[in-house]
Design an enzyme around this catalytic site. Structure first.
Site, short mmCIF file in Angstrom:
data_model
loop_
_atom_site.label_atom_id
_atom_site.label_comp_id
_atom_site.label_asym_id
_atom_site.label_seq_id
_atom_site.Cartn_x
_atom_site.Cartn_y
_atom_site.Cartn_z
N LYS A 126 60.10 -51.79 78.69
CA LYS A 126 60.40 -50.25 79.17
C LYS A 126 61.53 -49.83 79.10
CE LYS A 126 55.87 -49.94 80.20
NZ LYS A 126 55.25 -48.95 79.60
N GLU B 297 55.85 -42.12 86.57
CA GLU B 297 54.77 -42.92 87.23
C GLU B 297 55.02 -44.35 86.69
OE1 GLU B 297 54.25 -43.87 83.02
OE2 GLU B 297 54.78 -41.58 83.89
N SER C 254 56.36 -58.71 75.80
CA SER C 254 56.86 -57.47 76.57
C SER C 254 57.36 -57.45 77.56
CB SER C 254 55.57 -56.51 76.29
OG SER C 254 54.54 -56.86 76.83
#
Length: 407
Positions: free
Chosen positions: A97, A119, A386
């Site tokens: 991210k 969010e 990830s």
């Protein structure tokens, strides 16, 4: 093996469409902000100074490039294809991210907007956003469903330590969809001073394109690394798919390579029953949600259905429009893993390779566990690891060990 001929560089079109998917279904009050953001991003893409600043921070602050790790013991245990893990879990903040959050905060600085909102579901995007806001001295508000705040308490604490305000959302299911709704309401109210760092390849144009572009570095690195290790391209790419940012980041640089299969793994939850999963390609339909036309879970009246996943980051009713397009034309494939299968894979990687993965990532690992033994020993799989599983230890301990851990 794919026989589809596509030109990924031509997608999306000028209005943000991937075939029939994508676009910008937004309120008039946000139209100017979206147009401004689109223009700023197009300029930044072509600006060597912007790209140099981003590359420098990705290297020295975030920790790129990430390794491509050969999972030797797991490969031996499964007895088939050679399994490589793209180690996005080793990045600063613990997940992919940060790639997108960093790119978008540089855009916010370029736009002169000192307040950031976001969010988050699993909390990793919230942590990444709070991190870059702290790094650049911006105010930061993170919206998070109260259910997700309870199961991701560690990440809530991390965001607050980084100086962000975490606002709990009590509407609806109190998960990711509702958090997005509240972030959009905030943006409408404060659009002149605020940039919304959307966390996945979702939403109205230019977000799906922009988020994908900031994550393409995953696939660019993986392509170079697998060629160095194996002297050929992989046979199979695998990634979990919530909104789809980590998967599209891995897939995109390989889309024109017909010999490379790509499989996205959605959340099968308790099984494919209404309200018990978040596998959009298993009984979903075409619709519009939160700014984009895509594949989503809705009832006969078009009302968004309830979703469920053991992983907060996959618990969302829609999938990114670019994924929907490649699924429609047959370039990418999608399957699902249940909660139990993901938890089993979570435990396996932890105990066999000494790597605790995120529960989201564990869905991709569950598919690898099934498919690797059916492939030849001369074949290779690259799976996007990830994120790391620190945030999921309490959740996993409850299910796997019967222990309650409080943070």
């Amino acid at each position: 093996m794919s026989t589809i001929t596509i030109n990924p560089a031509a997608l999306p079109d000028a209005r943000g469409h991937f075939g029939t998917f994508g676009g910008a279904f937004i309120p008039e009050t946000l139209m100017t902000a979206f147009e401004e953001l689109t223009a700023a991003y197009e300029q930044a893409k072509a600006d060597p100074a912007f790209q140099a600043e981003l590359a420098g921070l990705l290297k020295d602050y975030v920790g790129r490039p990430t390794p491509l790790y050969f999972a030797e013991r797991w490969t031996e245990r499964l007895g088939g294809a050679r399994i490589y893990l793209k180690r996005e879990d080793l990045l600063h903040t613990g997940a992919h991210k940060i790639n997108n959050a960093l790119g978008q905060i540089l855009l916010a600085k370029r736009l002169g907007k000192p307040r950031i909102i976001a969010e988050t579901g699993a909390g990793q995007h919230g942590v990444a956003t709070a991190t870059v806001a702290a790094r650049f001295g911006f105010d930061c508000v993170i919206y998070m469903g109260e259910v997700d705040m309870q199961r991701q308490a560690l990440n809530v604490a991390r965001m607050r330590l980084l100086g962000a305000e975490v606002r709990g959302v009590t509407a609806g299911q109190r998960t990711l969809k509702e958090a997005v709704n509240e972030a959009l309401r905030d943006w409408v109210t404060n659009v002149r001073t605020t940039h919304y760092i959307l966390g996945s390849a979702l939403g109205a144009h230019p977000f799906p394109m922009m988020v994908r572009d900031f994550h393409r570095i995953i696939g660019v690195e993986a392509r170079r690394q697998i060629l160095e290790r194996e002297e050929r391209l992989p046979d199979l790419l695998v990634a979990c798919v919530g909104g789809g940012s980590n998967a599209m980041g891995l897939f995109h640089p390989f889309l024109e390579d017909a010999g490379v299969r790509m499989v996205g793994v959605e959340a099968g939850g308790h099984g494919i029953k209404r309200g018990e999963h978040a596998a959009r390609f298993q009984g979903g339909k075409l619709g519009v949600l939160q700014g984009t036309k895509t594949w989503l879970l809705a009832d006969a009246d078009g009302q968004i259905e309830l979703t469920h996943s053991v992983s907060a980051g996959l618990d969302y009713a829609a999938v990114g429009p670019e994924h929907a397009y490649y699924h429609e034309i047959g370039r990418t494939e999608y399957t699902y893993a249940t909660d139990d299968e993901a938890l089993d894979a979570f435990r396996d990687l932890s105990q066999i390779e000494g790597i605790i993965p995120a529960l989201e990532t564990a869905h991709a690992l569950a598919y690898v566990k099934k498919v690797a033994p059916t492939m030849g020993r001369d074949q290779t799989i690259v799976v996007n690891l990830s994120g790391r599983g620190d945030k999921d230890v309490a959740q996993a301990a409850r299910f796997l060990l019967g222990e309650e851990i409080k943070f």
